[in-house]
Design a protein around this motif. Structure first.
Motif, PDB file in Angstrom:
ATOM      1  N   ILE A  53       0.820  -1.211   0.000  1.00 30.33           N
ATOM      2  CA  ILE A  53       0.000   0.000   0.000  1.00 30.33           C
ATOM      3  C   ILE A  53       0.853   1.260   0.000  1.00 30.33           C
ATOM      4  O   ILE A  53       0.473   2.287  -0.582  1.00 30.33           O
ATOM      5  CB  ILE A  53      -1.004   0.003   1.182  1.00 30.33           C
ATOM      6  CG1 ILE A  53      -2.245   0.834   0.827  1.00 30.33           C
ATOM      7  CG2 ILE A  53      -0.356   0.517   2.460  1.00 30.33           C
ATOM      8  CD1 ILE A  53      -3.075   0.261  -0.275  1.00 30.33           C
ATOM      9  N   VAL A  54       2.008   1.226   0.653  1.00 25.82           N
ATOM     10  CA  VAL A  54       2.893   2.392   0.654  1.00 25.82           C
ATOM     11  C   VAL A  54       3.407   2.664  -0.761  1.00 25.82           C
ATOM     12  O   VAL A  54       3.446   3.808  -1.218  1.00 25.82           O
ATOM     13  CB  VAL A  54       4.074   2.192   1.627  1.00 25.82           C
ATOM     14  CG1 VAL A  54       5.159   3.238   1.391  1.00 25.82           C
ATOM     15  CG2 VAL A  54       3.588   2.277   3.069  1.00 25.82           C
ATOM     16  N   ILE A  55       3.786   1.594  -1.462  1.00 19.64           N
ATOM     17  CA  ILE A  55       4.263   1.736  -2.843  1.00 19.64           C
ATOM     18  C   ILE A  55       3.153   2.277  -3.743  1.00 19.64           C
ATOM     19  O   ILE A  55       3.372   3.167  -4.574  1.00 19.64           O
ATOM     20  CB  ILE A  55       4.772   0.386  -3.372  1.00 19.64           C
ATOM     21  CG1 ILE A  55       6.029  -0.049  -2.606  1.00 19.64           C
ATOM     22  CG2 ILE A  55       5.069   0.468  -4.873  1.00 19.64           C
ATOM     23  CD1 ILE A  55       6.478  -1.464  -2.919  1.00 19.64           C
ATOM     24  N   LEU A  56       1.939   1.752  -3.572  1.00 24.94           N
ATOM     25  CA  LEU A  56       0.816   2.178  -4.406  1.00 24.94           C
ATOM     26  C   LEU A  56       0.373   3.606  -4.095  1.00 24.94           C
ATOM     27  O   LEU A  56      -0.007   4.358  -4.996  1.00 24.94           O
ATOM     28  CB  LEU A  56      -0.375   1.234  -4.210  1.00 24.94           C
ATOM     29  CG  LEU A  56      -0.215  -0.205  -4.694  1.00 24.94           C
ATOM     30  CD1 LEU A  56      -1.460  -1.014  -4.344  1.00 24.94           C
ATOM     31  CD2 LEU A  56       0.037  -0.258  -6.202  1.00 24.94           C
ATOM     32  N   ALA A  57       0.411   3.986  -2.823  1.00 22.83           N
ATOM     33  CA  ALA A  57      -0.138   5.275  -2.406  1.00 22.83           C
ATOM     34  C   ALA A  57       0.827   6.438  -2.588  1.00 22.83           C
ATOM     35  O   ALA A  57       0.388   7.591  -2.727  1.00 22.83           O
ATOM     36  CB  ALA A  57      -0.572   5.205  -0.939  1.00 22.83           C
TER      37      ALA A  57
END
Length: 274
Positions: free
Chosen positions: A75-79
């Motif tokens: 989620i950190v990579i996506l966000a």
């Protein structure tokens, strides 16, 4: 009134989340993926003696930590790209972006799964974790109005500290308490938690409050109450968990704890040799 074809459509219609149905497949896939990882973690962990000797509830906790690690990293990579998304920066209240919708659908799937697991084991895990999961689920669901999508990415950056928190937990459960790995990880954990959740979190909460006050007439009153309460709750939990984290790490690396861990390690080594 349009026909309701799924529970997600029902929620979308009830809460006026007009963009949610567009991302329902990702939402459901995310929740299913979390459960699949949870099951797979159990099967693979059976090969670890550290896992097999745990109580049933601790085995559940072990698998929850595995799932949360996967989610946090993803989620950190996506966000991260959303922090500079033009459509969201331009309109922090009602801005919408299809990619942002997909990212928040992934987050919603995880928080739905997490909420269900925590509520099913609320006596063992406590109310705090259940409230955290439900609050996060509610906040990200309501973004599909669309509403405050700009701030979703900022608060998903909280997950930067999660992998390090989980590594710390696994060190305790695999006989590495007080090890060099745990010491280094503990230092990184403190820094990332403080920067991502306390400093960055409070700065974004302040910006969120100013933005909402400037356009308060555009926001339904029940949204103001819900987001205000959720913001206070999540920030309070972060402060509480940070204080508990400091105390926990200090106990583990105090001279008395180090000596005790050394004696315990020696006993385990002797037992293995015998």
């Amino acid at each position: 009134m349009s026909a309701i074809t799924s529970p997600i459509d029902a929620v979308a219609q009830l809460l006026e989340l007009k963009k949610l149905p567009d991302h329902s497949a990702t939402f459901l896939l995310s929740a299913a993926a979390c459960q699949a990882i949870f099951i797979l973690a159990h099967r693979l962990s059976q090969y670890s003696q550290h896992y097999t000797c745990l109580s049933p509830i601790k085995k559940i906790d072990w698998r929850i930590h595995v799932v949360s690690s996967f989610h946090a990293a993803l989620i950190v990579i996506l966000a991260y790209p959303l922090l500079s998304n033009e459509a969201l920066v331009k309109d922090k209240i009602g801005g919408y972006d299809a990619y942002a919708g997909e990212v928040y659908a992934v987050a919603c799937g995880y928080f739905l799964w997490d909420s269900v697991v925590c509520l099913m084991n609320i006596k063992q895990f406590g109310v705090g974790f259940a409230l955290h999961g439900v609050s996060c689920l509610g906040v990200f669901l309501l973004s599909f109005r669309p509403f405050l999508m700009y701030y979703g990415a900022a608060f998903l950056m909280f997950e930067l500290s999660t992998p390090f928190l989980n590594i710390h937990w696994f060190c305790d459960k695999t006989g590495r308490t007080g090890s060099t790995l745990q010491k280094v990880n503990g230092a990184v954990l403190i820094v990332t938690f403080f920067v991502a959740r306390i400093v960055f979190g409070f700065l974004n909460s302040y910006d969120f409050i100013l933005t909402c006050l400037a356009r308060i007439d555009e926001i339904p009153s029940h949204y103001v109450y819900f987001y205000g309460a959720a913001n206070i709750l999540l920030n309070a939990l972060n402060v509480f968990w940070f204080s508990q984290m400091i105390k926990s790490i200090a106990r583990r690396f105090s001279p008395a704890a180090t000596e005790k861990n050394g004696r315990s390690s020696g006993k385990r080594d002797t037992a293995k040799r015998n």
